[in-house]
Motif scaffolding. Structure first.
Motif, PDB file in Angstrom:
ATOM      1  N   GLY A  42      18.351  35.112 -14.692  1.00  0.00           N
ATOM      2  CA  GLY A  42      19.321  34.971 -15.779  1.00  0.00           C
ATOM      3  C   GLY A  42      18.688  34.625 -17.117  1.00  0.00           C
ATOM      4  N   ILE A  43      17.673  33.754 -17.058  1.00  0.00           N
ATOM      5  CA  ILE A  43      17.010  33.334 -18.295  1.00  0.00           C
ATOM      6  C   ILE A  43      16.408  34.539 -19.019  1.00  0.00           C
ATOM      7  CG2 ILE A  43      15.005  32.067 -19.177  1.00  0.00           C
ATOM      8  CD1 ILE A  43      17.166  30.167 -18.491  1.00  0.00           C
ATOM      9  N   LEU A  44      15.676  35.348 -18.268  1.00  0.00           N
ATOM     10  CA  LEU A  44      15.002  36.489 -18.891  1.00  0.00           C
ATOM     11  C   LEU A  44      16.021  37.501 -19.402  1.00  0.00           C
ATOM     12  CD1 LEU A  44      11.880  37.077 -16.641  1.00  0.00           C
ATOM     13  CD2 LEU A  44      12.099  35.835 -18.786  1.00  0.00           C
ATOM     14  N   ILE A  45      17.130  37.660 -18.657  1.00  0.00           N
ATOM     15  CA  ILE A  45      18.160  38.596 -19.128  1.00  0.00           C
ATOM     16  C   ILE A  45      18.756  38.085 -20.436  1.00  0.00           C
ATOM     17  CG2 ILE A  45      20.373  39.667 -18.561  1.00  0.00           C
ATOM     18  CD1 ILE A  45      19.503  39.430 -15.590  1.00  0.00           C
ATOM     19  N   LEU A  89      20.792  29.159 -23.696  1.00  0.00           N
ATOM     20  CA  LEU A  89      22.048  29.549 -23.058  1.00  0.00           C
ATOM     21  C   LEU A  89      21.909  29.469 -21.538  1.00  0.00           C
ATOM     22  CD1 LEU A  89      22.923  32.638 -25.284  1.00  0.00           C
ATOM     23  CD2 LEU A  89      24.083  30.417 -25.271  1.00  0.00           C
ATOM     24  N   PRO A  90      23.036  29.195 -20.834  1.00  0.00           N
ATOM     25  CA  PRO A  90      22.947  29.101 -19.374  1.00  0.00           C
ATOM     26  C   PRO A  90      22.619  30.466 -18.761  1.00  0.00           C
ATOM     27  CG  PRO A  90      25.107  28.384 -20.192  1.00  0.00           C
ATOM     28  CD  PRO A  90      24.388  28.973 -21.339  1.00  0.00           C
ATOM     29  N   PRO A  91      21.804  30.481 -17.722  1.00  0.00           N
ATOM     30  CA  PRO A  91      21.498  31.745 -17.070  1.00  0.00           C
ATOM     31  C   PRO A  91      22.765  32.355 -16.456  1.00  0.00           C
ATOM     32  CG  PRO A  91      20.457  29.894 -15.927  1.00  0.00           C
ATOM     33  CD  PRO A  91      21.106  29.335 -17.139  1.00  0.00           C
ATOM     34  N   LEU A 158      16.982  40.647  -9.598  1.00  0.00           N
ATOM     35  CA  LEU A 158      17.068  41.088 -10.990  1.00  0.00           C
ATOM     36  C   LEU A 158      18.265  42.011 -11.183  1.00  0.00           C
ATOM     37  CD1 LEU A 158      15.984  41.280 -13.861  1.00  0.00           C
ATOM     38  CD2 LEU A 158      14.441  43.073 -13.102  1.00  0.00           C
ATOM     39  N   TRP A 159      18.395  42.989 -10.292  1.00  0.00           N
ATOM     40  CA  TRP A 159      19.482  43.956 -10.439  1.00  0.00           C
ATOM     41  C   TRP A 159      20.838  43.282 -10.285  1.00  0.00           C
ATOM     42  CZ3 TRP A 159      20.814  47.909 -12.851  1.00  0.00           C
ATOM     43  CH2 TRP A 159      21.961  48.631 -12.513  1.00  0.00           C
ATOM     44  N   GLN A 160      20.939  42.440  -9.241  1.00  0.00           N
ATOM     45  CA  GLN A 160      22.198  41.714  -9.019  1.00  0.00           C
ATOM     46  C   GLN A 160      22.555  40.868 -10.247  1.00  0.00           C
ATOM     47  OE1 GLN A 160      21.058  39.776  -5.395  1.00  0.00           O
ATOM     48  NE2 GLN A 160      22.873  40.571  -4.347  1.00  0.00           N
ATOM     49  N   SER A 161      21.510  40.236 -10.818  1.00  0.00           N
ATOM     50  CA  SER A 161      21.741  39.382 -11.977  1.00  0.00           C
ATOM     51  C   SER A 161      22.305  40.192 -13.128  1.00  0.00           C
ATOM     52  CB  SER A 161      20.438  38.722 -12.428  1.00  0.00           C
ATOM     53  OG  SER A 161      19.884  37.995 -11.374  1.00  0.00           O
ATOM     54  N   ILE A 162      21.702  41.378 -13.336  1.00  0.00           N
ATOM     55  CA  ILE A 162      22.195  42.229 -14.428  1.00  0.00           C
ATOM     56  C   ILE A 162      23.652  42.596 -14.171  1.00  0.00           C
ATOM     57  CG2 ILE A 162      21.903  44.456 -15.577  1.00  0.00           C
ATOM     58  CD1 ILE A 162      18.897  44.204 -15.021  1.00  0.00           C
ATOM     59  N   VAL A 163      23.961  42.947 -12.930  1.00  0.00           N
ATOM     60  CA  VAL A 163      25.336  43.310 -12.574  1.00  0.00           C
ATOM     61  C   VAL A 163      26.285  42.138 -12.859  1.00  0.00           C
ATOM     62  CG1 VAL A 163      26.856  43.879 -10.646  1.00  0.00           C
ATOM     63  CG2 VAL A 163      24.652  45.029 -10.877  1.00  0.00           C
ATOM     64  N   ILE A 164      25.830  40.929 -12.510  1.00  0.00           N
ATOM     65  CA  ILE A 164      26.681  39.747 -12.745  1.00  0.00           C
ATOM     66  C   ILE A 164      26.892  39.530 -14.240  1.00  0.00           C
ATOM     67  CG2 ILE A 164      26.776  37.224 -12.557  1.00  0.00           C
ATOM     68  CD1 ILE A 164      25.243  37.568  -9.872  1.00  0.00           C
TER      69      ILE A 164
END
Lengths: 352, 576
Positions: A42-45, A89-91, A158-164
């Motif tokens: 989340g942080i990197l996104i 910002l929060p991840p 990573l992919w799941q995080s982007i989807v979220i």
């Protein structure tokens, strides 16, 4: 042969604003790495979305203001704002929160005031506070540190995080939870020792909350490196950390249920180190003289503690810094250093 | 060993000195023409004692005696022109110059030296130095005799010899010390003789000149002169900075070093003093470093004052294509030369011809991010970033509150500025506009005062006339009333007419006293006017042009005449 170099000095050190900003970016890497390790992709996104939004917002406004966008973008200041915002910002916060914060930072807090060098407030903090006040639910949900996740569950990939982040899925239960400062804010019935015993955030931590303590430590390392490089002086961060430590020591009652927490907790939790070394050292919005920066840092340290202990928000770095920014011009007015050969005002009686 | 202090701020640029140190100080062939600038910003233009066509010998004085920084012919030849030429000045201005066409004979006048200078009084030595046209060769060019006089008056107890040479590239002082240390020590003794033999002497030198330090230490072994070397840092060689490093004291604002008991002289100046007093050699030559990547030869030369810069450059294999801009002086405080025809003057320690790699074109100025690097390096403890802000806003009041006038224009701030801001340029402009504004304010205040004074005077006169009229009317009425009373007795108008005539005569008889009073008033105001005219004339002499002076003189003369006339009339009146 005859050049535009009409005025002395005719030579200068080859270090430009862009290089300074690149060094600052480099110094955030340890902290970014530790945050990512503990709190997931989340942080990197956040950083990626913020960078995209900030740089394109900066380019657009520069074009509207008829400024050469390329020259100005090369100072990397928009990227620094983006990275600091992304880290704060929060991840896994929805993408539009990051976007609103980024655009507000660059367009309103920076460019509308006249661009780099003219903004009275730190742009990243303005953006952060705008979304913190506007979207409290999204902004107060933090991811649980990786070592405290329930057995068998992991941070989203990573992919799941982007989807979220883009709202196409919701995080699995249990991967979000309270931060150490949240616990102190909301667990008022308990003694500090009880909080430390009962909560995994503390009983598995070394000194100030799992994940948080090491993230703060990493920012401290990055900050000290920048200080060694001469990018900023010790005055503001030193004064801020010292005043925060003194305040928490002063009100430390050995762990009653009313206690706002120990000095270690305050120094190594929340956004303390990020704020101390990467935000209040922003030269544009801080006080100017060394004496001014000492007062400025100390003021922010006190405000952080006051808001954390008696305010509504668990963390207070952003608010404290904005209040500090507000007072900087006044500090500048009263902290002009004594110049060479300048004698203190002679009293009238001595002239008789 | 005395204690050393440190100055705040400072920078560490690459010193670039080794290029010009490889060879001993060279001498140059005689140029065909020399150009002696007559402009001196401490004394204004100098008065000429030669005319076009005159033959001159080497060392012959070209300007008036009463001037403290006289100019001399650097070699023999004839005066081929006296006209305005471009000189080395930041504004690229022209000034009256004497052009000497050299005859290549290099014939000296009779040199009068005083090897037995210790038999002379301080004032006599200072006169010799003044006649030799010695000025401070470190940069400001302040007349040395004047400085020595101030030092003697102020009972200076410490002489600091400035051998710091903190600017990069320049090695003129360094090489001079290496080759002429003995003469410099003699020069120090002369200076002591000229002010006070008991004065303490300290030679201040940066530790990047080990050869010069070793030679100085050896030469001063059996003397009480102290050689103090300190870490290299720009701008340690600024007079105020050196004083702080060596004595720990700061020269108070608006004061001179002599006011705190210190006399500071450059080592090259000391050498010139020795040559002037012992050898009878006026200041007609100095050591100049010619260096930079655009010259194939980098070296120091004994250079005659008046040598055109292009002559030096040609001699050193200068390549115009390679050069990124000619500089007289060092890279930090030197001035940009718009033409290579300008002559070497008494303060030209260096001609720098850098190539494009050494000193690239200045990049575009970016926004100030108030990073504070400038503040960290400022030797005067100023806040350059705030000064820039107020300079751009032309906020004179805040600029002065931020001590703009304590800026020594060393350039350390602009050197470190990551946004390529020519800070010193901004400060110079602001200083200029503040000084202009102050001058204009003085003028307009004076005009306002004059106007107010005139208004008050007219008002008073009007008032006086009115009173007079009233009193006359009252008297007339009284007489008329009396007459009417009398008329009742006599019943004729003739008596009234006679009475009125008598009264007029009475009035007239009273008037001599009134007239004297009036004349006295006139005399007072005439005296005042003379005083004012005198003051304006003094101001004009101090700062204005010759034309202004003539004007003021004329107005003073007319004011005086009026005063004399009034005095005469007053005397006549009183005599009656």
């Amino acid at each position: 042969m005859m050049s535009s170099r009409k005025s002395s000095p005719h030579t200068r050190r080859r270090q430009d604003t862009g290089e300074i900003m690149q060094l600052v970016l480099l110094a955030t890497l340890p902290g970014m790495f530790v945050l990512t390790y503990h709190f997931g992709w989340g942080i990197l996104i956040n950083v990626a979305i913020a960078s995209l939004c900030c740089v394109s917002a900066e380019a657009t406004i520069l074009a509207l203001r008829n400024r050469p966008a390329q020259t100005y973008l090369r100072d990397y200041s928009a990227l620094v704002t983006a990275v600091l915002l992304g880290l704060a910002l929060p991840p896994l916060v929805p993408w539009w929160v990051v976007m609103v914060a980024s655009i507000f930072s660059i367009v309103v807090a920076k460019q509308l005031y006249g661009g780099l060098g003219s903004n009275p407030f730190n742009p990243a903090m303005v953006g952060y506070v705008v979304v913190l006040i506007s979207f409290p639910i999204e902004m107060t949900t933090w991811v649980t540190p990786v070592s405290l996740l329930p057995e068998g569950s992991y941070h989203p990939s990573l992919w799941q995080s982007i989807v979220i982040v883009f709202g196409q899925a919701t995080p699995v239960d249990g991967i979000t939870g309270a931060t150490p400062l949240d616990l102190f804010k909301h667990d008022n019935g308990l003694l500090v020792s009880q909080i430390y015993q009962q909560n995994a955030l503390f009983n598995q931590a070394s000194f100030a909350g799992v994940g948080w303590e090491w993230a703060n430590f990493a920012f401290l390392i990055g900050g000290v490196a920048l200080m060694k490089k001469g990018i900023f002086t010790w005055h503001a961060p030193g004064a801020m950390l010292l005043s925060l430590a003194l305040m928490s020591l002063l009100f430390w009652d050995e762990g009653s249920s009313e206690s706002p927490g120990s000095p270690l907790l305050h120094l190594f939790s929340g956004a303390t180190m990020l704020g101390a070394f990467f935000i209040i050292t922003d030269p544009v919005s801080s006080a100017t003289s060394q004496r001014g920066r000492l007062i400025y840092g100390a003021l922010i340290g006190i405000l952080i503690y006051v808001i954390r202990a008696w305010g509504h928000y668990p963390d207070a770095v952003a608010f404290a810094i904005l209040l500090g920014n507000l007072s900087a011009p006044l500090l500048d007015r009263y902290t002009i250093p004594r110049a060479y050969g300048q004698v203190r005002a002679v009293k009238l009686e001595e002239n008789k | 060993m005395s204690k050393l202090w440190t100055i705040p701020g400072g920078i560490y640029p690459a010193d670039q000195k080794s290029q010009s140190q490889a060879q001993a100080i060279g001498s140059l062939p005689l140029p065909d023409k020399l150009l002696i600038p007559l402009y001196d910003h401490h004394t204004g233009e100098l008065k000429l004692t030669v005319a076009v066509g005159d033959k001159v010998k080497k060392g012959q004085r070209l300007t008036g005696l009463n001037q403290v920084s006289a100019q001399h012919a650097p070699t023999s030849g004839w005066i081929s022109a006296i006209e305005p030429r471009l000189i080395a000045h930041p504004s690229g201005m022209t000034a009256l110059c004497i052009e000497i066409t050299t005859d290549k004979k290099d014939q000296w006048i009779d040199q009068i030296g005083y090897p037995d200078y210790y038999n002379l009084s301080g004032a006599q030595i200072r006169e010799v130095i003044a006649k030799a046209g010695v000025v401070g060769m470190g940069g400001a060019g302040y007349p040395t005799a004047k400085k020595l006089h101030q030092a003697a008056e102020a009972h200076v107890d410490t002489i600091i010899i400035n051998a710091t040479e903190c600017e990069p590239y320049i090695t003129a002082d360094d090489m001079l010390i290496r080759e002429h240390a003995e003469e410099i020590i003699q020069g120090i003794d002369i200076v002591r003789q000229a002010i006070n033999v008991k004065t303490k002497v300290i030679i201040g030198i940066e530790n990047n000149k080990p050869e010069a330090i070793a030679i100085l230490k050896q030469q001063t072994k059996h003397t009480d002169i102290e050689v103090l070397s300190f870490p290299t840092k720009y701008p340690s060689g600024g007079e105020k900075q050196l004083i702080q490093i060596v004595s720990g004291n700061q020269v108070p604002r608006d004061k001179r070093p002599t006011d705190i008991g210190i006399l500071c002289l450059n080592s090259a100046t000391i050498f010139a003093i020795k040559r002037a007093v012992i050898n009878g050699e006026p200041l007609i030559s100095r050591v100049t470093t010619v260096t930079g990547g655009a010259c194939t030869i980098n070296r120091n030369y004994h250079t005659l004052i008046g040598t055109p810069v292009e002559f030096l450059l040609r001699h050193n294999g200068f390549d115009n294509e390679k050069c990124s801009g000619l500089i007289m002086g060092g890279p930090m405080m030197g001035i940009n030369l718009s033409s290579a025809t300008v002559p070497i003057n008494k303060t030209s320690a260096c001609i720098l011809a850098p190539d494009h790699y050494e000193m690239p074109e200045r990049q575009a100025e970016q926004a100030c991010i108030r990073c504070g690097l400038c503040e960290d390096v400022c030797p005067a403890s100023l806040l350059p970033q705030q000064l820039l802000w107020y300079a751009k806003a032309e906020n004179h009041e805040r600029l002065e509150a931020h001590n703009l006038f304590d800026c020594i224009e060393c350039g350390a701030c602009a050197y470190v500025c990551p946004s390529n801001i020519p800070l010193v340029h901004y400060y110079r402009n602001s200083k200029g506009s503040i000084l202009n504004a102050n001058r204009e304010k003085v003028v307009s205040d004076q005009a306002k005062q004059r106007f107010e004074f005139r208004k008050a005077r007219l008002l008073n006169a009007e008032q006086a006339r009115k009173e007079k009229r009233q009193s006359r009317q009252l008297m007339m009425e009284a007489t008329a009333a009396e007459l009417t009373n009398d008329g009742q007795n006599t019943g004729t108008d003739a008596a009234a007419i006679i009475k009125a005539a008598q009264l007029r005569v009475l009035n007239k008889q009273a008037s001599p006293q009134k007239k004297i009073a009036q004349l006295e008033r006139t005399l007072l105001s005439a005296q005042k006017r003379v005083e004012e005219a005198q003051q304006r004339l003094n101001e004009a002499i101090a700062s204005g042009s010759a034309e202004q002076q003539a004007q003021q003189r004329a107005s003073l003369e007319s004011a005086r005449q009026k005063q004399v006339k009034t005095q005469q009339r007053l005397a006549e009146m009183k005599a009656q």
